[in-house]
Design a protein around this motif. Structure first.
Motif, PDB file in Angstrom:
ATOM      1  N   ASP A  62      44.782  36.704  39.819  1.00 60.80           N
ATOM      2  CA  ASP A  62      44.464  38.125  39.841  1.00 60.80           C
ATOM      3  C   ASP A  62      43.198  38.382  40.645  1.00 60.80           C
ATOM      4  OD1 ASP A  62      44.715  40.892  39.113  1.00 60.80           O
ATOM      5  OD2 ASP A  62      43.152  40.574  37.601  1.00 60.80           O
ATOM      6  N   LEU A  63      42.185  37.535  40.446  1.00 62.11           N
ATOM      7  CA  LEU A  63      40.935  37.674  41.196  1.00 62.11           C
ATOM      8  C   LEU A  63      41.186  37.506  42.692  1.00 62.11           C
ATOM      9  CD1 LEU A  63      38.544  35.680  38.853  1.00 62.11           C
ATOM     10  CD2 LEU A  63      38.571  38.150  39.228  1.00 62.11           C
ATOM     11  N   ALA A  89      30.387  35.730  43.088  1.00 61.99           N
ATOM     12  CA  ALA A  89      30.568  36.546  41.885  1.00 61.99           C
ATOM     13  C   ALA A  89      31.580  35.915  40.925  1.00 61.99           C
ATOM     14  CB  ALA A  89      31.006  37.961  42.265  1.00 61.99           C
ATOM     15  N   VAL A  90      32.648  35.325  41.465  1.00 64.77           N
ATOM     16  CA  VAL A  90      33.647  34.663  40.619  1.00 64.77           C
ATOM     17  C   VAL A  90      33.034  33.451  39.922  1.00 64.77           C
ATOM     18  CG1 VAL A  90      35.788  33.309  40.658  1.00 64.77           C
ATOM     19  CG2 VAL A  90      35.683  35.515  41.822  1.00 64.77           C
ATOM     20  N   ALA A  92      29.876  32.925  39.219  1.00 61.24           N
ATOM     21  CA  ALA A  92      28.933  33.407  38.199  1.00 61.24           C
ATOM     22  C   ALA A  92      29.682  33.939  36.984  1.00 61.24           C
ATOM     23  CB  ALA A  92      28.037  34.494  38.788  1.00 61.24           C
ATOM     24  N   TYR A  93      30.762  34.668  37.212  1.00 58.34           N
ATOM     25  CA  TYR A  93      31.566  35.228  36.131  1.00 58.34           C
ATOM     26  C   TYR A  93      32.161  34.120  35.261  1.00 58.34           C
ATOM     27  CZ  TYR A  93      35.696  37.225  33.878  1.00 58.34           C
ATOM     28  OH  TYR A  93      36.650  37.583  32.969  1.00 58.34           O
ATOM     29  N   GLN A  94      32.768  33.131  35.901  1.00 62.65           N
ATOM     30  CA  GLN A  94      33.410  32.050  35.143  1.00 62.65           C
ATOM     31  C   GLN A  94      32.392  31.232  34.354  1.00 62.65           C
ATOM     32  OE1 GLN A  94      35.627  30.286  38.369  1.00 62.65           O
ATOM     33  NE2 GLN A  94      37.474  31.435  37.848  1.00 62.65           N
ATOM     34  N   THR A  95      31.252  30.958  34.965  1.00 60.87           N
ATOM     35  CA  THR A  95      30.204  30.212  34.270  1.00 60.87           C
ATOM     36  C   THR A  95      29.656  31.017  33.092  1.00 60.87           C
ATOM     37  OG1 THR A  95      29.607  29.064  36.301  1.00 60.87           O
ATOM     38  CG2 THR A  95      27.966  29.075  34.550  1.00 60.87           C
ATOM     39  N   ALA A  96      29.398  32.298  33.320  1.00 65.99           N
ATOM     40  CA  ALA A  96      28.868  33.149  32.247  1.00 65.99           C
ATOM     41  C   ALA A  96      29.880  33.267  31.106  1.00 65.99           C
ATOM     42  CB  ALA A  96      28.506  34.529  32.791  1.00 65.99           C
ATOM     43  N   HIS A  97      31.159  33.340  31.436  1.00 69.91           N
ATOM     44  CA  HIS A  97      32.197  33.419  30.400  1.00 69.91           C
ATOM     45  C   HIS A  97      32.199  32.138  29.568  1.00 69.91           C
ATOM     46  CE1 HIS A  97      36.232  33.268  28.616  1.00 69.91           C
ATOM     47  NE2 HIS A  97      36.074  34.576  28.507  1.00 69.91           N
ATOM     48  N   ALA A  98      32.165  30.997  30.235  1.00 66.31           N
ATOM     49  CA  ALA A  98      32.169  29.712  29.514  1.00 66.31           C
ATOM     50  C   ALA A  98      30.931  29.581  28.627  1.00 66.31           C
ATOM     51  CB  ALA A  98      32.247  28.557  30.508  1.00 66.31           C
ATOM     52  N   THR A 158      30.273  42.791  35.487  1.00 70.20           N
ATOM     53  CA  THR A 158      29.981  44.020  36.232  1.00 70.20           C
ATOM     54  C   THR A 158      29.772  43.718  37.706  1.00 70.20           C
ATOM     55  OG1 THR A 158      28.990  45.005  34.265  1.00 70.20           O
ATOM     56  CG2 THR A 158      28.401  45.981  36.383  1.00 70.20           C
ATOM     57  N   ASP A 159      29.031  42.663  38.002  1.00 68.96           N
ATOM     58  CA  ASP A 159      28.834  42.257  39.397  1.00 68.96           C
ATOM     59  C   ASP A 159      30.160  41.919  40.062  1.00 68.96           C
ATOM     60  OD1 ASP A 159      26.125  42.638  39.341  1.00 68.96           O
ATOM     61  OD2 ASP A 159      25.626  40.523  39.060  1.00 68.96           O
ATOM     62  N   LEU A 160      31.005  41.204  39.346  1.00 70.58           N
ATOM     63  CA  LEU A 160      32.309  40.838  39.890  1.00 70.58           C
ATOM     64  C   LEU A 160      33.133  42.092  40.182  1.00 70.58           C
ATOM     65  CD1 LEU A 160      34.448  38.754  40.676  1.00 70.58           C
ATOM     66  CD2 LEU A 160      35.111  38.670  38.262  1.00 70.58           C
TER      67      LEU A 160
END
Length: 172
Positions: A62-63, A89-90, A92-98, A158-160
């Motif tokens: 999807d991304l 951004a992806v 950072a998003y994946q790392t922050a989610h984990a 939000t950044d993503l």
């Protein structure tokens, strides 16, 4: 001497609270300036807590599809720049989610278990009050860290979203 670390922890906690209140005030004013509401509004009503972190991160397919749709609308130079921004951004998003999942999951449960077991050992006179206070302090710090990780996830998300909408650079 035994009381000194507890007093130090209490003072540090009060200082951290004041820092957090100051940061919240500064962030509120920055939000008002960013929204162009300066002079018209003193504060904004915000929810008491952040929404929960979704159990699953957005799917890679999807991304990639959303990023491709944006790149197709941009000239070549901007498309290449967009590709780099999306990749950053992806990641950072994946790392922050984990990190958010880990801090709210196993880490939080383990700290709670340690605190509960320390209470039992304290009640059985196997641990001192200082051990109990230390376990509770560590559990509280784990909660603070979990909230910080949750905040970081929503900033990364939000950044993503900003980048996937064609934004030129990340906000945070």
């Amino acid at each position: 001497l035994q009381l000194a670390p507890v007093q130090l922890a209490s003072t540090t906690a009060r200082m951290n609270l004041r820092r957090a209140e100051y940061a919240a005030t500064q962030a509120q004013h920055q939000l008002i300036r960013t929204l162009g509401l300066t002079g018209r509004q003193d504060s904004l009503p915000l929810p008491e807590q952040l929404p929960p972190v979704p159990p699953q991160a957005m799917a890679d397919a999807d991304l990639a599809q959303r990023a491709q749709a944006i790149r197709q609308q941009l000239p070549l130079a901007d498309s290449q720049r967009s590709r780099a921004l999306v990749a950053h951004a992806v990641a950072a998003y994946q790392t922050a989610h984990a990190l958010a999942q880990d801090s709210q999951g196993e880490l939080q449960r383990t700290r709670t278990l340690i605190a509960e077991e320390t209470v039992l050992h304290y009640n059985g006179m196997l641990k001192s009050v200082w051990d109990l206070l230390d376990a509770v302090r560590n559990q509280s710090q784990a909660s603070v860290d979990a909230i910080g990780a949750q905040r970081d996830f929503w900033l990364a998300e939000t950044d993503l979203q900003w980048v996937l909408q064609g934004g030129g650079q990340t906000q945070a």
